[in-house]
Design a protein around this motif. Structure first.
Motif, PDB file in Angstrom:
ATOM      1  N   MET A   1     -39.386   5.291 -25.035  1.00 37.10           N
ATOM      2  CA  MET A   1     -39.155   6.011 -23.892  1.00 37.10           C
ATOM      3  C   MET A   1     -38.010   5.934 -23.223  1.00 37.10           C
ATOM      4  SD  MET A   1     -40.372   3.920 -20.185  1.00 37.10           S
ATOM      5  CE  MET A   1     -42.411   4.124 -20.492  1.00 37.10           C
ATOM      6  N   ASN A   2     -37.298   6.622 -22.837  1.00 36.82           N
ATOM      7  CA  ASN A   2     -35.514   6.649 -21.952  1.00 36.82           C
ATOM      8  C   ASN A   2     -35.835   6.453 -20.755  1.00 36.82           C
ATOM      9  OD1 ASN A   2     -34.419   7.348 -24.966  1.00 36.82           O
ATOM     10  ND2 ASN A   2     -35.649   9.222 -24.138  1.00 36.82           N
ATOM     11  N   ALA A   3     -35.330   6.133 -20.046  1.00 36.17           N
ATOM     12  CA  ALA A   3     -35.933   5.875 -18.178  1.00 36.17           C
ATOM     13  C   ALA A   3     -34.087   5.241 -17.832  1.00 36.17           C
ATOM     14  CB  ALA A   3     -36.762   4.407 -18.032  1.00 36.17           C
ATOM     15  N   ILE A   4     -33.871   6.271 -16.682  1.00 36.57           N
ATOM     16  CA  ILE A   4     -32.722   5.476 -16.009  1.00 36.57           C
ATOM     17  C   ILE A   4     -33.104   5.409 -14.322  1.00 36.57           C
ATOM     18  CG2 ILE A   4     -30.486   6.679 -14.883  1.00 36.57           C
ATOM     19  CD1 ILE A   4     -30.771   9.055 -17.547  1.00 36.57           C
ATOM     20  N   TYR A   5     -32.383   4.254 -13.626  1.00 38.30           N
ATOM     21  CA  TYR A   5     -33.208   3.729 -12.457  1.00 38.30           C
ATOM     22  C   TYR A   5     -31.394   3.833 -11.984  1.00 38.30           C
ATOM     23  CZ  TYR A   5     -37.903   3.633 -14.433  1.00 38.30           C
ATOM     24  OH  TYR A   5     -39.162   4.648 -14.553  1.00 38.30           O
ATOM     25  N   GLY A   6     -31.521   3.733 -10.745  1.00 35.68           N
ATOM     26  CA  GLY A   6     -30.591   2.570 -10.250  1.00 35.68           C
ATOM     27  C   GLY A   6     -30.215   3.689  -8.262  1.00 35.68           C
ATOM     28  N   ASP A   7     -29.727   3.150  -7.689  1.00 37.97           N
ATOM     29  CA  ASP A   7     -29.343   4.208  -6.247  1.00 37.97           C
ATOM     30  C   ASP A   7     -27.888   3.977  -6.025  1.00 37.97           C
ATOM     31  OD1 ASP A   7     -32.235   3.915  -5.707  1.00 37.97           O
ATOM     32  OD2 ASP A   7     -32.093   2.263  -4.693  1.00 37.97           O
ATOM     33  N   THR A   8     -27.893   5.199  -5.640  1.00 43.35           N
ATOM     34  CA  THR A   8     -26.215   5.213  -5.005  1.00 43.35           C
ATOM     35  C   THR A   8     -26.166   5.174  -3.374  1.00 43.35           C
ATOM     36  OG1 THR A   8     -25.881   6.324  -7.018  1.00 43.35           O
ATOM     37  CG2 THR A   8     -23.995   7.158  -5.218  1.00 43.35           C
ATOM     38  N   HIS A   9     -25.459   4.980  -2.865  1.00 44.41           N
ATOM     39  CA  HIS A   9     -25.327   5.366  -1.859  1.00 44.41           C
ATOM     40  C   HIS A   9     -23.710   4.929  -1.500  1.00 44.41           C
ATOM     41  CE1 HIS A   9     -29.443   4.482  -0.831  1.00 44.41           C
ATOM     42  NE2 HIS A   9     -29.671   3.259  -1.796  1.00 44.41           N
ATOM     43  N   ALA A  10     -23.634   5.383   0.179  1.00 41.17           N
ATOM     44  CA  ALA A  10     -22.694   5.223   0.526  1.00 41.17           C
ATOM     45  C   ALA A  10     -23.047   5.243   2.380  1.00 41.17           C
ATOM     46  CB  ALA A  10     -21.527   6.767   0.481  1.00 41.17           C
ATOM     47  N   ALA A  11     -22.053   4.778   2.769  1.00 45.37           N
ATOM     48  CA  ALA A  11     -22.532   4.419   4.540  1.00 45.37           C
ATOM     49  C   ALA A  11     -21.149   3.530   5.367  1.00 45.37           C
ATOM     50  CB  ALA A  11     -24.210   3.101   4.482  1.00 45.37           C
ATOM     51  N   ILE A  12     -21.619   3.771   6.961  1.00 49.07           N
ATOM     52  CA  ILE A  12     -20.723   3.412   7.609  1.00 49.07           C
ATOM     53  C   ILE A  12     -22.095   2.640   8.335  1.00 49.07           C
ATOM     54  CG2 ILE A  12     -19.015   3.390   9.846  1.00 49.07           C
ATOM     55  CD1 ILE A  12     -18.361   6.074   8.008  1.00 49.07           C
ATOM     56  N   MET A  13     -21.697   1.507   8.626  1.00 48.84           N
ATOM     57  CA  MET A  13     -23.109   0.998   9.338  1.00 48.84           C
ATOM     58  C   MET A  13     -22.204  -0.637  10.224  1.00 48.84           C
ATOM     59  SD  MET A  13     -25.610  -0.146   6.102  1.00 48.84           S
ATOM     60  CE  MET A  13     -26.693  -0.738   7.315  1.00 48.84           C
ATOM     61  N   ASP A  14     -22.412  -0.764  11.215  1.00 46.68           N
ATOM     62  CA  ASP A  14     -22.129  -1.620  12.455  1.00 46.68           C
ATOM     63  C   ASP A  14     -20.512  -1.375  12.330  1.00 46.68           C
ATOM     64  OD1 ASP A  14     -24.789  -2.806  12.976  1.00 46.68           O
ATOM     65  OD2 ASP A  14     -25.109  -3.598  10.854  1.00 46.68           O
ATOM     66  N   SER A  15     -20.283  -0.534  12.807  1.00 50.34           N
ATOM     67  CA  SER A  15     -18.175  -0.123  12.562  1.00 50.34           C
ATOM     68  C   SER A  15     -18.201   0.356  13.251  1.00 50.34           C
ATOM     69  CB  SER A  15     -18.212   0.369  10.830  1.00 50.34           C
ATOM     70  OG  SER A  15     -18.472  -0.451  10.170  1.00 50.34           O
ATOM     71  N   GLY A  16     -16.924   0.624  14.112  1.00 47.00           N
ATOM     72  CA  GLY A  16     -15.851   1.257  14.404  1.00 47.00           C
ATOM     73  C   GLY A  16     -14.805   1.783  13.359  1.00 47.00           C
ATOM     74  N   VAL A  17     -15.163   3.651  13.587  1.00 49.25           N
ATOM     75  CA  VAL A  17     -14.385   4.387  12.865  1.00 49.25           C
ATOM     76  C   VAL A  17     -12.851   5.187  14.033  1.00 49.25           C
ATOM     77  CG1 VAL A  17     -13.775   5.558  10.952  1.00 49.25           C
ATOM     78  CG2 VAL A  17     -15.557   4.351  10.851  1.00 49.25           C
ATOM     79  N   THR A  18     -12.070   5.207  13.982  1.00 44.11           N
ATOM     80  CA  THR A  18     -11.145   6.497  14.863  1.00 44.11           C
ATOM     81  C   THR A  18      -9.989   7.025  13.497  1.00 44.11           C
ATOM     82  OG1 THR A  18     -11.028   4.824  16.571  1.00 44.11           O
ATOM     83  CG2 THR A  18      -9.283   6.500  16.328  1.00 44.11           C
ATOM     84  N   ALA A  19     -10.041   7.845  13.330  1.00 41.36           N
ATOM     85  CA  ALA A  19      -9.290   9.200  12.307  1.00 41.36           C
ATOM     86  C   ALA A  19      -8.300   9.914  12.815  1.00 41.36           C
ATOM     87  CB  ALA A  19      -9.839   8.928  11.107  1.00 41.36           C
ATOM     88  N   ALA A  20      -7.076  10.148  12.707  1.00 38.69           N
ATOM     89  CA  ALA A  20      -6.608  11.229  13.386  1.00 38.69           C
ATOM     90  C   ALA A  20      -7.010  12.232  12.883  1.00 38.69           C
ATOM     91  CB  ALA A  20      -4.646  10.955  12.741  1.00 38.69           C
ATOM     92  N   GLY A  21      -7.324  12.314  11.142  1.00 38.94           N
ATOM     93  CA  GLY A  21      -7.548  13.631  10.736  1.00 38.94           C
ATOM     94  C   GLY A  21      -9.633  13.808  10.212  1.00 38.94           C
ATOM     95  N   ASP A  22      -9.826  14.229   9.540  1.00 40.51           N
ATOM     96  CA  ASP A  22     -11.445  14.488   8.334  1.00 40.51           C
ATOM     97  C   ASP A  22     -11.614  12.465   8.184  1.00 40.51           C
ATOM     98  OD1 ASP A  22     -10.880  16.780   9.080  1.00 40.51           O
ATOM     99  OD2 ASP A  22     -11.068  17.502   7.235  1.00 40.51           O
ATOM    100  N   VAL A  23     -12.860  13.166   8.288  1.00 42.05           N
ATOM    101  CA  VAL A  23     -13.490  11.400   7.872  1.00 42.05           C
ATOM    102  C   VAL A  23     -15.050  11.703   6.803  1.00 42.05           C
ATOM    103  CG1 VAL A  23     -15.380   9.580   8.295  1.00 42.05           C
ATOM    104  CG2 VAL A  23     -13.407   9.967   9.972  1.00 42.05           C
ATOM    105  N   ASP A  24     -14.430  11.452   5.771  1.00 35.67           N
ATOM    106  CA  ASP A  24     -15.080  11.918   4.068  1.00 35.67           C
ATOM    107  C   ASP A  24     -16.555  11.127   3.995  1.00 35.67           C
ATOM    108  OD1 ASP A  24     -14.416  14.330   5.147  1.00 35.67           O
ATOM    109  OD2 ASP A  24     -13.224  14.478   3.334  1.00 35.67           O
ATOM    110  N   LEU A  25     -17.231  11.095   3.890  1.00 38.23           N
ATOM    111  CA  LEU A  25     -18.552  10.089   3.425  1.00 38.23           C
ATOM    112  C   LEU A  25     -19.575  10.956   2.329  1.00 38.23           C
ATOM    113  CD1 LEU A  25     -19.217   7.372   3.840  1.00 38.23           C
ATOM    114  CD2 LEU A  25     -21.000   8.181   5.148  1.00 38.23           C
ATOM    115  N   ASP A  26     -18.894  10.813   1.298  1.00 35.32           N
ATOM    116  CA  ASP A  26     -20.070  11.115  -0.496  1.00 35.32           C
ATOM    117  C   ASP A  26     -20.909  10.301  -1.105  1.00 35.32           C
ATOM    118  OD1 ASP A  26     -18.522  13.620   0.667  1.00 35.32           O
ATOM    119  OD2 ASP A  26     -16.514  12.922  -0.201  1.00 35.32           O
ATOM    120  N   ALA A  27     -21.722  10.591  -1.744  1.00 32.10           N
ATOM    121  CA  ALA A  27     -22.443   9.528  -2.205  1.00 32.10           C
ATOM    122  C   ALA A  27     -23.202  10.421  -3.438  1.00 32.10           C
ATOM    123  CB  ALA A  27     -23.714   9.840  -1.516  1.00 32.10           C
ATOM    124  N   THR A  28     -22.573  10.591  -4.406  1.00 35.61           N
ATOM    125  CA  THR A  28     -23.308  11.206  -6.470  1.00 35.61           C
ATOM    126  C   THR A  28     -23.649  10.851  -7.187  1.00 35.61           C
ATOM    127  OG1 THR A  28     -21.435  13.263  -5.271  1.00 35.61           O
ATOM    128  CG2 THR A  28     -22.111  12.805  -7.468  1.00 35.61           C
TER     129      THR A  28
END
Length: 215
Positions: A1-28
């Motif tokens: 048997m071959n099995a792959i498990y595992g989660d991938t998360h990218a998150a902004i939680m309970d936060s304040g973000v201020t940026a002059a340009g773009d804000v990128d949030l990526d999960a791959t």
């Protein structure tokens, strides 16, 4: 048997973000299973008078990315369903309970790219028999489970987002299963063959002549 498990998360939680340009949030999440399964071969050579039964086990291939339900074979040779009690593989981008102020764009990209390459083949049976015999032979087939179970998401929950150029949210599930499974062989059938028993102790002489020279 071959099995792959595992989660991938990218998150902004309970936060304040201020940026002059773009804000990128990526999960791959990119996973690959490349599996090749071959059943063993059986060879039987028997002389004398006999009643023979030959059985060959199955070739079982189980490849899982996320999830846990698969096919199996019990002690009696019956095909059953089993489970590893696993959940789907999760890939996510998330903005939750937050404030975002940006002079550009908010970009959220979620990508799940899972691949299973599976090649399962059955085995062969070879019999060599002499004298009087009766044979019953069987070979089990190939049983393959190739499964990809994913949960892909991009969410903004209970948040205040202000952008100059808008919000882009993308979630992609690009999964591939390439499975090759040899068809089960036809069940071999053997008919009893009666030969003299015991066999003659001496065979007639055989003459072999070899010549060589110019044609």
């Amino acid at each position: 048997m071959n099995a792959i498990y595992g989660d991938t998360h990218a998150a902004i939680m309970d936060s304040g973000v201020t940026a002059a340009g773009d804000v990128d949030l990526d999960a791959t999440n990119v996973s690959i299973i490349d599996a090749e399964v071959r059943a063993l071969s059986a060879s039987v050579a028997i002389s004398g008078s006999a009643g023979i039964g030959v059985a060959l086990g199955a070739s079982i291939a189980t490849n899982l990315i996320g999830g846990g339900t698969y096919r199996d074979i019990d002690a009696n040779g019956n095909v059953t369903t089993a489970s590893l009690d696993k959940e789907a593989l999760r890939v996510s981008t998330l903005v939750e309970d937050s404030t975002i102020n940006t002079g550009g764009r908010l970009e959220m990209t979620t990508l799940s790219q899972q691949t299973i390459l599976s090649d399962a083949q059955v085995a062969t049976v070879s019999l060599s028999l002499g004298a009087s015999f009766a044979v019953a032979a069987s070979a089990a087939g190939t049983f393959a489970t190739n499964a990809i179970e994913t949960d892909v998401s991009s969410n903004i929950l209970r948040s205040a987002v202000q952008t100059a150029l808008g919000v882009d949210m993308d979630a992609h599930d690009r999964s591939i299963i390439d499975a090759r499974q040899a068809p089960p062989p036809s069940r071999p059938r053997f008919h009893p063959l009666a030969l003299p028993s015991p066999l003659p102790a001496r065979l007639p002489p055989t003459r072999r002549t070899t010549t060589s020279g110019p044609p």
